[in-house]
Write a protein that holds these residues in place. Structure first.
Motif, short mmCIF file in Angstrom:
data_model
loop_
_atom_site.label_atom_id
_atom_site.label_comp_id
_atom_site.label_asym_id
_atom_site.label_seq_id
_atom_site.Cartn_x
_atom_site.Cartn_y
_atom_site.Cartn_z
N ARG A 1 11.46 -7.00 -4.66
CA ARG A 1 10.63 -8.03 -5.28
C ARG A 1 9.16 -7.65 -5.27
NH1 ARG A 1 13.31 -12.37 -6.78
NH2 ARG A 1 15.38 -12.77 -5.91
N LEU A 2 8.68 -7.07 -4.16
CA LEU A 2 7.29 -6.65 -4.10
C LEU A 2 7.02 -5.53 -5.09
CD1 LEU A 2 6.74 -6.80 -0.24
CD2 LEU A 2 5.72 -8.31 -1.96
N ARG A 3 7.97 -4.63 -5.26
CA ARG A 3 7.81 -3.56 -6.26
C ARG A 3 7.79 -4.14 -7.67
NH1 ARG A 3 11.68 0.82 -3.07
NH2 ARG A 3 9.93 2.12 -2.29
N VAL A 4 8.66 -5.10 -7.95
CA VAL A 4 8.66 -5.74 -9.27
C VAL A 4 7.34 -6.47 -9.50
CG1 VAL A 4 9.69 -7.61 -10.62
CG2 VAL A 4 11.15 -5.92 -9.51
N GLU A 5 6.86 -7.15 -8.47
CA GLU A 5 5.59 -7.88 -8.61
C GLU A 5 4.44 -6.93 -8.94
OE1 GLU A 5 3.74 -11.41 -9.03
OE2 GLU A 5 5.84 -11.14 -8.51
N ASP B 1 0.82 -1.22 0.00
CA ASP B 1 0.00 0.00 0.00
C ASP B 1 0.84 1.26 0.00
OD1 ASP B 1 -2.37 -1.41 -0.01
OD2 ASP B 1 -2.57 -1.41 2.18
N HIS B 2 2.15 1.12 0.19
CA HIS B 2 3.04 2.30 0.30
C HIS B 2 4.29 2.11 -0.57
CE1 HIS B 2 0.57 2.42 3.96
NE2 HIS B 2 0.74 3.73 3.94
N ARG C 1 4.93 4.92 -9.57
CA ARG C 1 3.90 4.38 -8.69
C ARG C 1 4.41 3.24 -7.82
NH1 ARG C 1 -1.64 3.21 -11.81
NH2 ARG C 1 -1.99 2.19 -9.79
N CYS C 2 5.35 2.47 -8.37
CA CYS C 2 5.86 1.31 -7.64
C CYS C 2 7.11 1.61 -6.82
CB CYS C 2 6.15 0.17 -8.62
SG CYS C 2 4.66 -0.47 -9.42
N GLY C 3 7.52 2.88 -6.81
CA GLY C 3 8.59 3.29 -5.93
C GLY C 3 10.00 3.11 -6.45
N PHE C 4 10.15 2.87 -7.74
CA PHE C 4 11.50 2.72 -8.30
C PHE C 4 12.17 4.08 -8.49
CE2 PHE C 4 9.50 -1.27 -9.65
CZ PHE C 4 10.46 -2.17 -9.22
#
Length: 330
Positions: free
Chosen positions: A277-281, A237-238, A300-303
């Motif tokens: 890994r959670l960001r990649v997923e 969520d973050h 959006r995914c924090g990269f």
């Protein structure tokens, strides 16, 4: 193994699939279906089916799979009969099979007549027990790689590949990787176009991106849900927020040192690697399920940037975000 000349492109290749009590059903049926589909495609084009398939086991009463499905099988072949491919399945019963002098001796002797030998999943343990993996590269199911390496130190176990070829010996990773291996064997025998046609017919990749490590790491996170499930939900969520070690430890209600130690013990990876890994997923889902631009997904995914996301995709999936989208978007 002695070297055997490569069989003629038009030869009918005999493939023996070795099964044993409590064999994994898909370890047998997955590769077999690949070869059967190749036969059908060649026959429909007016050619002679290239494969003769034979399921073998000890005795003459067939074999019961670990799924409770009985398989009809022939008794173990005589050692001197000609053979193109020996394929050894895996499954819960492989420990007993690898301890059985009958199975081990038969595999050792039968391999001397084979053009090539292959294993699916934990079938690698039976090949190793027969001495066929001595000094060779090999792979098995991700959760059994360490055990294979410890039990057979002379085997060079590689935990990530979907399958490994070392000379005439082929080994594959867990369960469905047997399909990948069988497709590679078909490609070697009949060419890329036939193998690709089989893959399309079965609705699978001819060569899927990445290795099995991407699946094992994700499953490790899922296995930690009892301990860190709430934290993983919060991370998801973050994803675009600060997910540093201090932020994660505070969210988990632990000191940084204690959190790092306990998290690694439970998941087998560092918090930073898990966040990646959670960001990649999350990015994978957005790439395949939406038309959101890659740059926006990376944010959006924090990269932070497309290049950072690209490096993570290459490291974990062996494919770029753009290539992933082109392969997985319908």
């Amino acid at each position: 193994m002695p070297k055997h000349p490569r069989s003629s492109p038009n030869a009918i290749r005999t493939i023996e699939v070795l099964a044993f009590p409590a064999v994994q059903l898909l370890d047998v049926t997955g590769p077999v279906q690949v070869f059967v589909s190749a036969n059908d495609l060649v026959a429909n084009a007016g050619g002679t089916p290239p494969y003769r398939l034979k399921l073998v086991t000890q005795g003459d009463e067939g074999v019961m799979s670990s799924a409770g499905v009985a398989l009809t099988a022939s008794p173990l072949s005589r050692h001197g009969e000609p053979l193109d491919t020996l394929l050894v399945a895996g499954g819960p019963g492989v420990e007993a099979a690898a301890a059985s002098p009958v199975f081990v001796d038969w595999v050792r002797q039968r391999s001397t007549r084979a053009h090539r030998v292959a294993s699916v999943c934990t079938g690698a343990f039976l090949l190793a027990a027969a001495g066929l993996l001595e000094g060779r590269r090999a792979v098995t199911h991700w959760k059994d790689c360490t055990r294979l390496a410890q039990r057979y130190p002379s085997v060079r176990v590689e935990p990530d590949p979907i399958f490994v070829r070392d000379g005439p010996i082929w080994t594959s990773a867990g369960v469905t990787a047997g399909i990948d291996l069988a497709l590679a064997l078909v490609e070697e025998d009949l060419g890329r176009s036939v193998a690709l046609a089989v893959a399309r017919h079965l609705v699978v990749f001819l060569k899927r991106p990445g290795g099995q490590a991407q699946f094992s790491a994700t499953l490790a996170l899922q296995a930690a849900e009892d301990r860190f499930g709430a934290l993983h939900d919060w991370i998801n969520d973050h994803l675009s927020d600060d997910l540093s070690l201090s932020a994660l430890a505070e969210q988990a209600g632990m000191s940084e040192r204690s959190f790092s130690r306990h998290y690694a013990e439970v998941t087998g990876q560092t918090p930073a690697r898990a966040v990646e890994r959670l960001r990649v997923e999350a990015a994978r889902r957005l790439l395949s399920e939406s038309g959101t631009p890659v740059k926006r997904i990376s944010q959006r995914c924090g990269f932070g940037s497309e290049e950072t996301m690209r490096r993570s995709f290459l490291r974990l999936l062996a494919v770029t975000p753009q290539d992933y989208r082109s392969r997985f978007t319908f």
